[in-house]
Motif scaffolding. Structure first.
Motif, PDB file in Angstrom:
ATOM      1  N   THR A   1      -4.406   2.224  -3.805  1.00 44.02           N
ATOM      2  CA  THR A   1      -3.583   3.300  -3.251  1.00 44.02           C
ATOM      3  C   THR A   1      -2.265   2.757  -2.704  1.00 44.02           C
ATOM      4  OG1 THR A   1      -4.242   3.136  -0.932  1.00 44.02           O
ATOM      5  CG2 THR A   1      -5.798   4.257  -2.399  1.00 44.02           C
ATOM      6  N   LEU A   2      -1.545   3.653  -2.085  1.00 42.73           N
ATOM      7  CA  LEU A   2      -0.315   3.295  -1.367  1.00 42.73           C
ATOM      8  C   LEU A   2      -0.575   2.219  -0.311  1.00 42.73           C
ATOM      9  CD1 LEU A   2       2.687   4.188  -0.915  1.00 42.73           C
ATOM     10  CD2 LEU A   2       1.804   5.885   0.711  1.00 42.73           C
TER      11      LEU A   2
ATOM     12  N   ARG B   1       0.569   7.977  -5.524  1.00 42.14           N
ATOM     13  CA  ARG B   1       1.014   7.397  -4.260  1.00 42.14           C
ATOM     14  C   ARG B   1       1.459   8.426  -3.225  1.00 42.14           C
ATOM     15  NH1 ARG B   1      -1.654   3.396  -6.334  1.00 42.14           N
ATOM     16  NH2 ARG B   1      -0.676   1.342  -6.260  1.00 42.14           N
ATOM     17  N   ASP B   2       1.525   9.688  -3.632  1.00 40.98           N
ATOM     18  CA  ASP B   2       2.097  10.684  -2.717  1.00 40.98           C
ATOM     19  C   ASP B   2       1.059  11.590  -2.075  1.00 40.98           C
ATOM     20  OD1 ASP B   2       1.444  11.843  -5.130  1.00 40.98           O
ATOM     21  OD2 ASP B   2       3.187  13.176  -5.187  1.00 40.98           O
TER      22      ASP B   2
ATOM     23  N   ASP C   1       0.496  -1.044  -1.658  1.00 40.76           N
ATOM     24  CA  ASP C   1       1.975  -1.158  -1.711  1.00 40.76           C
ATOM     25  C   ASP C   1       2.532  -1.397  -0.307  1.00 40.76           C
ATOM     26  OD1 ASP C   1       1.286  -0.247  -4.205  1.00 40.76           O
ATOM     27  OD2 ASP C   1       2.406   1.630  -4.092  1.00 40.76           O
ATOM     28  N   ARG C   2       1.951  -0.739   0.674  1.00 37.14           N
ATOM     29  CA  ARG C   2       2.439  -0.870   2.063  1.00 37.14           C
ATOM     30  C   ARG C   2       1.918  -2.138   2.743  1.00 37.14           C
ATOM     31  NH1 ARG C   2       0.987   4.149   5.432  1.00 37.14           N
ATOM     32  NH2 ARG C   2       2.505   3.257   6.871  1.00 37.14           N
TER      33      ARG C   2
END
Ligand SMILES: *[C@@H]1O[C@H](CO)[C@@H](O)[C@H](O)[C@H]1NC(C)=O
Ligand SMILES: *[C@@H]1O[C@H](CO)[C@@H](O)[C@H](O)[C@H]1NC(C)=O
Ligand SMILES: *[C@@H]1O[C@H](CO)[C@@H](O)[C@H](O)[C@H]1NC(C)=O
Length: 270
Positions: free
Chosen positions: A168-169, A143-144, A172-173
């Protein structure tokens, strides 16, 4: 993902009596897996994310005016309207729509970033349904970071795997649920795309925002993916609440002759 080409589709749609409220599917509470068939009496349409007791998972996003659109801060906007209505004396309700072909869950054809492929006719009608349908791996990426060569290497995707959906992130977003286009989404950097092309058998690349390529490497990563004309890019996938693992993926683009992109319906079958 970023072309300004628009396609106009005209077809008949049986509408509900509300003339396309922007609230279509925006109620996140309707993601429950349990569904009871509505009786003919209550007239409440059922909107589902899964079918067959969870066996079929819909990984396509709903098209509605508030969904994100490339480089737009106002979302997709009004794209669907009733051209003919029974209320106004027509024999049937008939809707029309106009939207960029790279809207929502969609596919890119080689003509998207290569002018000579576009001119030669490598449109969405030429995409291989054998690549778009078959066993697929859903993987979570770190995620980073954006998807670099180093990230690709660390995922250890075995040789022989032909279809991978990268979560991916962005998921989550909840970026696909946000009206405003966000350039900070996660995608492939050029070296990540190159690593994939050189070291794996992946021919279907799926991702959870409007572009497989990070904004910072937008064109370079697309060029790497599409130059061989054997890799197909599916963008804007809805991968919330799906367990990582192996599924059967089924993606079907529209047969839009001359279009380098198309909305696509994708499902996973367990
Ligand atoms: C659409 O068709 C139905 C009949 O199927 C009719 O009752 C309704 O009024 C029509 N809607 C509009 C907006 O014209
Ligand atoms: C129906 O006709 C009326 C009067 O011409 C018009 O104002 C209205 O916009 C029409 N509705 C639709 C949905 O076309
Ligand atoms: C990915 O790249 C974008 C630029 O394309 C950047 O804004 C974003 O912060 C990066 N994301 C991560 C997790 O490093």
């Amino acid at each position: 993902t970023f072309a300004v080409a628009h396609a106009v589709f005209r077809f008949a749609v049986a509408t509900s009596d509300a003339a396309y409220p922007s609230a279509y599917g925006l109620d996140q509470s309707c993601t429950a897996a349990t569904v009871s068939a509505s009786s003919a009496d209550d007239l409440v349409p059922v909107r589902r994310e899964v079918y067959g007791g969870g066996r079929i998972i819909d990984i396509s996003h709903r098209y509605h005016s508030e969904m994100p659109s490339w480089e737009s801060s106002d979302g997709l906007g009004h794209f669907l309207w009733l051209a003919k209505t029974m209320k106004n004396g027509s024999l049937a309700n008939n809707s029309e729509m106009k939207l960029p072909t790279h809207t929502g869950t969609h596919v890119d054809a080689p003509g998207h970033v290569f002018d000579h492929y576009f001119d030669a006719g490598f449109d969405v009608d030429t995409l291989d349904l054998d690549v778009l349908n078959g066993p697929a791996l859903l993987v979570d990426v770190p995620r980073d970071k954006n998807i670099t060569a180093e990230v690709m290497k660390s995922l250890n995707i075995p040789k022989g795997v032909r279809r991978v959906l990268f979560r991916t992130l962005n998921t989550d977003r909840r970026l696909m649920y946000k009206k405003e286009f966000d350039t900070s989404y996660v995608g492939f950097m050029k070296d990540g795309a190159q690593w994939l092309a050189d070291n794996t058998d992946i021919k279907l690349v799926g991702i959870d925002y409007l572009s497989v390529a990070a904004f910072a490497d937008l064109i370079p990563a697309h060029l790497v993916f599409l130059q061989g004309r054997d890799i197909i890019l599916v963008e804007g996938l809805k991968l919330d609440d799906v367990q990582p693992g192996i599924y059967s993926v089924h993606c079907l683009p529209l047969r839009l002759v001359g279009a380098e992109g198309s909305p696509i319906r994708c499902i996973l079958i367990k």
